[in-house]
Design a protein around this motif. Structure first.
Motif, mmCIF file in Angstrom:
data_model
loop_
_atom_site.group_PDB
_atom_site.id
_atom_site.type_symbol
_atom_site.label_atom_id
_atom_site.label_comp_id
_atom_site.label_asym_id
_atom_site.label_seq_id
_atom_site.Cartn_x
_atom_site.Cartn_y
_atom_site.Cartn_z
ATOM 1 N N PHE A 1 -28.786 45.268 22.513
ATOM 2 C CA PHE A 1 -28.709 46.605 21.908
ATOM 3 C C PHE A 1 -27.602 46.688 20.865
ATOM 4 O O PHE A 1 -26.448 46.370 21.125
ATOM 5 N N ASP A 2 -27.988 47.155 19.680
ATOM 6 C CA ASP A 2 -27.078 47.290 18.544
ATOM 7 C C ASP A 2 -27.340 48.637 17.889
ATOM 8 O O ASP A 2 -28.366 48.816 17.229
ATOM 9 N N ILE A 3 -26.433 49.591 18.078
ATOM 10 C CA ILE A 3 -26.636 50.931 17.497
ATOM 11 C C ILE A 3 -26.756 50.836 15.975
ATOM 12 O O ILE A 3 -27.642 51.447 15.375
ATOM 13 N N TYR A 4 -25.859 50.085 15.369
ATOM 14 C CA TYR A 4 -25.839 49.985 13.903
ATOM 15 C C TYR A 4 -27.194 49.544 13.361
ATOM 16 O O TYR A 4 -27.650 50.021 12.321
ATOM 17 N N ASN A 5 -27.829 48.614 14.062
ATOM 18 C CA ASN A 5 -29.116 48.092 13.605
ATOM 19 C C ASN A 5 -30.162 49.177 13.382
ATOM 20 O O ASN A 5 -31.036 49.041 12.532
ATOM 21 N N TYR A 6 -30.100 50.237 14.168
ATOM 22 C CA TYR A 6 -31.134 51.274 14.104
ATOM 23 C C TYR A 6 -30.848 52.337 13.045
ATOM 24 O O TYR A 6 -31.642 53.258 12.869
ATOM 25 N N LEU B 1 -21.513 45.237 18.615
ATOM 26 C CA LEU B 1 -20.646 46.294 18.096
ATOM 27 C C LEU B 1 -20.294 46.047 16.636
ATOM 28 O O LEU B 1 -19.874 44.951 16.264
ATOM 29 N N LYS B 2 -20.477 47.074 15.836
ATOM 30 C CA LYS B 2 -20.120 47.058 14.413
ATOM 31 C C LYS B 2 -19.561 48.433 14.084
ATOM 32 O O LYS B 2 -19.294 49.236 14.976
ATOM 33 N N ASP B 3 -19.431 48.729 12.815
ATOM 34 C CA ASP B 3 -19.064 50.061 12.352
ATOM 35 C C ASP B 3 -19.673 50.215 10.969
ATOM 36 O O ASP B 3 -20.234 49.253 10.419
ATOM 37 N N TYR B 4 -19.603 51.407 10.416
ATOM 38 C CA TYR B 4 -20.228 51.584 9.105
ATOM 39 C C TYR B 4 -19.544 52.684 8.303
ATOM 40 O O TYR B 4 -18.877 53.566 8.846
ATOM 41 N N VAL B 5 -19.748 52.604 6.999
ATOM 42 C CA VAL B 5 -19.375 53.669 6.078
ATOM 43 C C VAL B 5 -20.586 53.928 5.184
ATOM 44 O O VAL B 5 -21.539 53.145 5.163
ATOM 45 N N LEU B 6 -20.539 55.041 4.480
ATOM 46 C CA LEU B 6 -21.554 55.327 3.472
ATOM 47 C C LEU B 6 -20.996 54.952 2.109
ATOM 48 O O LEU B 6 -19.923 55.418 1.722
ATOM 49 N N GLN B 7 -21.700 54.104 1.406
ATOM 50 C CA GLN B 7 -21.269 53.682 0.078
ATOM 51 C C GLN B 7 -22.425 53.890 -0.894
ATOM 52 O O GLN B 7 -23.490 53.271 -0.740
#
Length: 279
Positions: A183-188, A217-223
């Motif tokens: 399971f990877d939240i970022y992937n979805y 586990l990852k993280d993200y920003v909007l670019q």
């Protein structure tokens, strides 16, 4: 809980160097992707032998490194059918020798009709695509059963299993008791749903209750209006909210900091560990 890193994210080549890097960084677990950090193990059928698997598994075990997942990722809907056949053969090699490598689960994502780009294609969201994935992973699960192993399936927004519901349909379609979920939240996430990431996590925890083998586990920003991956703790994710939910689900969870590399390895590991202890 154990924090893990993909072996090829460590930035070194070979088992000895990987163990040394893990020990120096306080890493106790890995997602083993042998062909990406060991030049003598290309992604080809029969490249992995019992002798090579035993030597690699022994080196990791003696170095105090647990293997949380074996990666043998491939694209089951690739247009080159010979390539798919070769990839399935490699996957079966890893299943066959999984116990020697130190883990009973070999995983993959569900692929894309964009072949090697692994990106969104409208054909990914067809019944034909889903049936191909189901047939492919059923074959792998049946083989895994003969060698006492499990398969792991991972969804992603640009792939055939693009959300939790579709991955559940695939897992149910395979209908074998040796299928696990990665399971990877970022992937979805994409531009349309990223603000609902906690809902997606909660949906996944409920849907796959007791069947998630590792969390990425990852993280993200909007670019420029697009999702961009960044190291854990450096983006928009509310990590206390995420980890408190995972901890309630499984206090012994394996957390793979997928894509975290270089100078980010130690601080990101310490950050996740600190938040986990506090929630």
């Amino acid at each position: 809980m154990q924090i893990a890193f993909r072996t090829h994210d460590l930035g070194v080549k070979g088992a000895a160097a990987a163990v040394e890097k893990c020990n120096n960084c306080g890493i106790q677990a890995v997602q083993l992707v042998a062909y990406k950090f060991i030049d003598e193990l290309p992604y080809q059928p029969n490249a992995l032998t019992a002798e090579k698997a035993e030597a690699l598994g022994r080196a990791l075990k003696e170095g105090g490194i647990r293997v949380g997942l074996i990666g043998a990722y491939f694209n089951p809907v690739h247009s080159n059918k010979q390539k798919v056949a070769n990839c399935k053969a490699v996957f079966k090699d890893y299943l066959k020798y999984s116990s020697l490598l130190g883990c009973d689960t070999v995983g993959s994502e569900t692929g894309s009709f964009n072949d090697d780009k692994w990106t969104y294609n409208p054909l990914n969201r067809t019944d034909e695509a889903l049936q191909t994935v189901i047939e492919t992973f059923t074959e792998l699960a049946d083989y895994a059963k003969t060698v006492g192993a499990y398969i792991g399936m991972e969804g992603a927004a640009g792939h055939v299993c693009y959300d939790v519901k579709t991955l559940k349909r695939a897992v149910d379609g395979v209908n074998r008791d040796n299928v696990k979920v990665i399971f990877d939240i970022y992937n979805y996430l994409d531009e349309s749903n990223h603000s609902r990431y906690l809902q997606i996590l909660e949906e996944g925890l409920k849907t796959f209750a007791g069947n998630i083998t590792v969390f990425h586990l990852k993280d993200y920003v909007l670019q420029d209006g697009k999702i961009k991956q960044v190291p854990p703790g450096e983006g928009l994710f509310d990590y206390p909210a995420i980890l408190s939910r995972i901890k309630a689900y499984d206090k012994d969870a394996v957390l793979v900091l997928e894509g975290t590399t270089g100078e980010n390895i130690v601080p990101c590991s310490e950050y996740v560990k600190k938040v986990w202890e506090e929630v």
